[in-house]
Write a protein that holds these residues in place. Sequence first.
Motif, PDB file in Angstrom:
ATOM      1  N   THR A   1       0.868  -1.180   0.006  1.00  0.00           N
ATOM      2  CA  THR A   1       0.106   0.141   0.078  1.00  0.00           C
ATOM      3  C   THR A   1       0.837   1.285  -0.086  1.00  0.00           C
ATOM      4  O   THR A   1       0.477   2.177  -0.505  1.00  0.00           O
ATOM      5  CB  THR A   1      -0.961   0.086   1.272  1.00  0.00           C
ATOM      6  OG1 THR A   1      -0.119  -0.016   2.472  1.00  0.00           O
ATOM      7  CG2 THR A   1      -1.879  -1.209   1.113  1.00  0.00           C
TER       8      THR A   1
ATOM      9  N   MET B   1       0.374   4.233  -4.217  1.00  0.00           N
ATOM     10  CA  MET B   1      -0.124   5.551  -4.221  1.00  0.00           C
ATOM     11  C   MET B   1       0.302   6.283  -5.523  1.00  0.00           C
ATOM     12  O   MET B   1       1.581   5.901  -5.786  1.00  0.00           O
ATOM     13  CB  MET B   1       0.164   6.569  -3.176  1.00  0.00           C
ATOM     14  CG  MET B   1      -0.464   5.871  -1.725  1.00  0.00           C
ATOM     15  SD  MET B   1       0.046   6.793  -0.202  1.00  0.00           S
ATOM     16  CE  MET B   1       1.772   6.055   0.029  1.00  0.00           C
TER      17      MET B   1
ATOM     18  N   ASP C   1      -4.991   7.958  -3.521  1.00  0.00           N
ATOM     19  CA  ASP C   1      -4.607   6.863  -2.838  1.00  0.00           C
ATOM     20  C   ASP C   1      -5.949   5.771  -2.667  1.00  0.00           C
ATOM     21  O   ASP C   1      -6.748   6.080  -1.821  1.00  0.00           O
ATOM     22  CB  ASP C   1      -4.325   7.257  -1.244  1.00  0.00           C
ATOM     23  CG  ASP C   1      -3.777   6.339  -0.137  1.00  0.00           C
ATOM     24  OD1 ASP C   1      -4.032   5.143  -0.724  1.00  0.00           O
ATOM     25  OD2 ASP C   1      -3.738   6.444   0.904  1.00  0.00           O
TER      26      ASP C   1
ATOM     27  N   GLU D   1      -5.412   2.997   0.745  1.00  0.00           N
ATOM     28  CA  GLU D   1      -4.915   3.432   2.033  1.00  0.00           C
ATOM     29  C   GLU D   1      -3.477   3.504   2.433  1.00  0.00           C
ATOM     30  O   GLU D   1      -3.158   3.081   3.735  1.00  0.00           O
ATOM     31  CB  GLU D   1      -5.832   2.552   3.360  1.00  0.00           C
ATOM     32  CG  GLU D   1      -7.119   2.742   2.877  1.00  0.00           C
ATOM     33  CD  GLU D   1      -8.167   2.063   3.941  1.00  0.00           C
ATOM     34  OE1 GLU D   1      -7.485   1.245   4.788  1.00  0.00           O
ATOM     35  OE2 GLU D   1      -9.344   2.314   4.205  1.00  0.00           O
TER      36      GLU D   1
ATOM     37  N   GLN E   1      -1.530   5.981   2.812  1.00  0.00           N
ATOM     38  CA  GLN E   1      -1.432   7.266   3.700  1.00  0.00           C
ATOM     39  C   GLN E   1      -1.472   6.576   5.212  1.00  0.00           C
ATOM     40  O   GLN E   1      -0.817   7.056   5.845  1.00  0.00           O
ATOM     41  CB  GLN E   1      -2.179   8.181   3.282  1.00  0.00           C
ATOM     42  CG  GLN E   1      -1.620   8.851   2.019  1.00  0.00           C
ATOM     43  CD  GLN E   1      -2.679  10.215   1.655  1.00  0.00           C
ATOM     44  OE1 GLN E   1      -1.969  11.318   1.752  1.00  0.00           O
ATOM     45  NE2 GLN E   1      -3.590   9.866   0.889  1.00  0.00           N
ATOM     46  N   LYS E   2      -2.702   6.070   5.195  1.00  0.00           N
ATOM     47  CA  LYS E   2      -2.989   5.315   6.803  1.00  0.00           C
ATOM     48  C   LYS E   2      -1.924   4.687   7.165  1.00  0.00           C
ATOM     49  O   LYS E   2      -1.499   4.634   8.405  1.00  0.00           O
ATOM     50  CB  LYS E   2      -4.325   4.639   6.641  1.00  0.00           C
ATOM     51  CG  LYS E   2      -5.467   5.549   6.448  1.00  0.00           C
ATOM     52  CD  LYS E   2      -6.820   4.884   6.747  1.00  0.00           C
ATOM     53  CE  LYS E   2      -7.991   5.866   6.395  1.00  0.00           C
ATOM     54  NZ  LYS E   2      -9.265   5.035   6.735  1.00  0.00           N
ATOM     55  N   ASP E   3      -1.329   3.661   6.215  1.00  0.00           N
ATOM     56  CA  ASP E   3      -0.204   2.735   6.638  1.00  0.00           C
ATOM     57  C   ASP E   3       1.075   3.409   6.735  1.00  0.00           C
ATOM     58  O   ASP E   3       1.832   3.072   7.734  1.00  0.00           O
ATOM     59  CB  ASP E   3      -0.259   1.716   5.516  1.00  0.00           C
ATOM     60  CG  ASP E   3      -1.126   0.508   5.635  1.00  0.00           C
ATOM     61  OD1 ASP E   3      -1.863   0.418   6.526  1.00  0.00           O
ATOM     62  OD2 ASP E   3      -1.541   0.066   4.492  1.00  0.00           O
TER      63      ASP E   3
ATOM     64  N   GLU F   1       1.348   6.520   8.301  1.00  0.00           N
ATOM     65  CA  GLU F   1       1.042   7.026   9.411  1.00  0.00           C
ATOM     66  C   GLU F   1       1.075   5.965  10.698  1.00  0.00           C
ATOM     67  O   GLU F   1       1.661   6.324  11.646  1.00  0.00           O
ATOM     68  CB  GLU F   1      -0.708   7.717   9.607  1.00  0.00           C
ATOM     69  CG  GLU F   1      -0.693   8.724   8.843  1.00  0.00           C
ATOM     70  CD  GLU F   1      -2.018   9.415   8.926  1.00  0.00           C
ATOM     71  OE1 GLU F   1      -2.713   8.874   9.819  1.00  0.00           O
ATOM     72  OE2 GLU F   1      -2.563  10.230   7.860  1.00  0.00           O
ATOM     73  N   ARG F   2       0.631   4.447  10.269  1.00  0.00           N
ATOM     74  CA  ARG F   2       0.777   3.622  11.126  1.00  0.00           C
ATOM     75  C   ARG F   2       2.229   2.943  10.976  1.00  0.00           C
ATOM     76  O   ARG F   2       2.488   2.194  11.958  1.00  0.00           O
ATOM     77  CB  ARG F   2      -0.369   2.431  10.732  1.00  0.00           C
ATOM     78  CG  ARG F   2      -1.586   2.677  11.213  1.00  0.00           C
ATOM     79  CD  ARG F   2      -2.485   1.675  10.865  1.00  0.00           C
ATOM     80  NE  ARG F   2      -2.835   1.235   9.402  1.00  0.00           N
ATOM     81  CZ  ARG F   2      -4.136   1.464   8.686  1.00  0.00           C
ATOM     82  NH1 ARG F   2      -5.049   1.858   9.589  1.00  0.00           N
ATOM     83  NH2 ARG F   2      -4.045   0.966   7.625  1.00  0.00           N
TER      84      ARG F   2
END
Length: 187
Positions: A112, A116, A127, A130, A132-134, A136-137
């Motif tokens: 992921t 992007m 995206d 997800e 961007q979420k990954d 951040e995580r």
Amino acid sequence: MSAREKAISIVQRLRQEGYEAYFAGGCVRDMLLKKLPQDYDITTNAKPEDIRRVFPKTIPVGEQFGVILVLVDDEPFEVASFRHDGPYLDGRRPSHVRYGSLEEDVFRRDFTINGMVYDPVEDRVIDLVEGQKDLERRSIRAIGNAHQRFEEDRLRMIRAVRFAASLKFEIDPSTFGAVKHLAATIT
């Protein structure tokens, strides 16, 4: 002209010719992590013959897979056609490709955080996975079914570990489970 400016000029030229074009892969990830990308890859709906027609200096490094190097001031930029991969019979490369949509191109990619795309003209990230979420995580997660991604291309398992180590990210549990299950198939 910087590498980024040269890459933007490729995107702009393709768009002037009526094609879609975006930055893709690791350069998008690196930009979002506030790191200077080592290179800029471009994805487009232009086919290899279109790319060769638009740009005077090209090298057909992986034309059978839709990949052409475009030279700007003798600096190479990988320009790849949107594609959908056929079956992977050797655990490394697709048996064939067909040209497809941006969505098909994104969903065939490995992780992921590499799935992007970035529109440098409109300054926006697209995206669909997800990523961007990954980021951040701080997580490495396969796009779609991890077992399938790794059975397609076993090198992706090594890439998962390399990204986790170099970025200091964790590998998502389901992705890591697939790595452990299929690790013996890496030859």
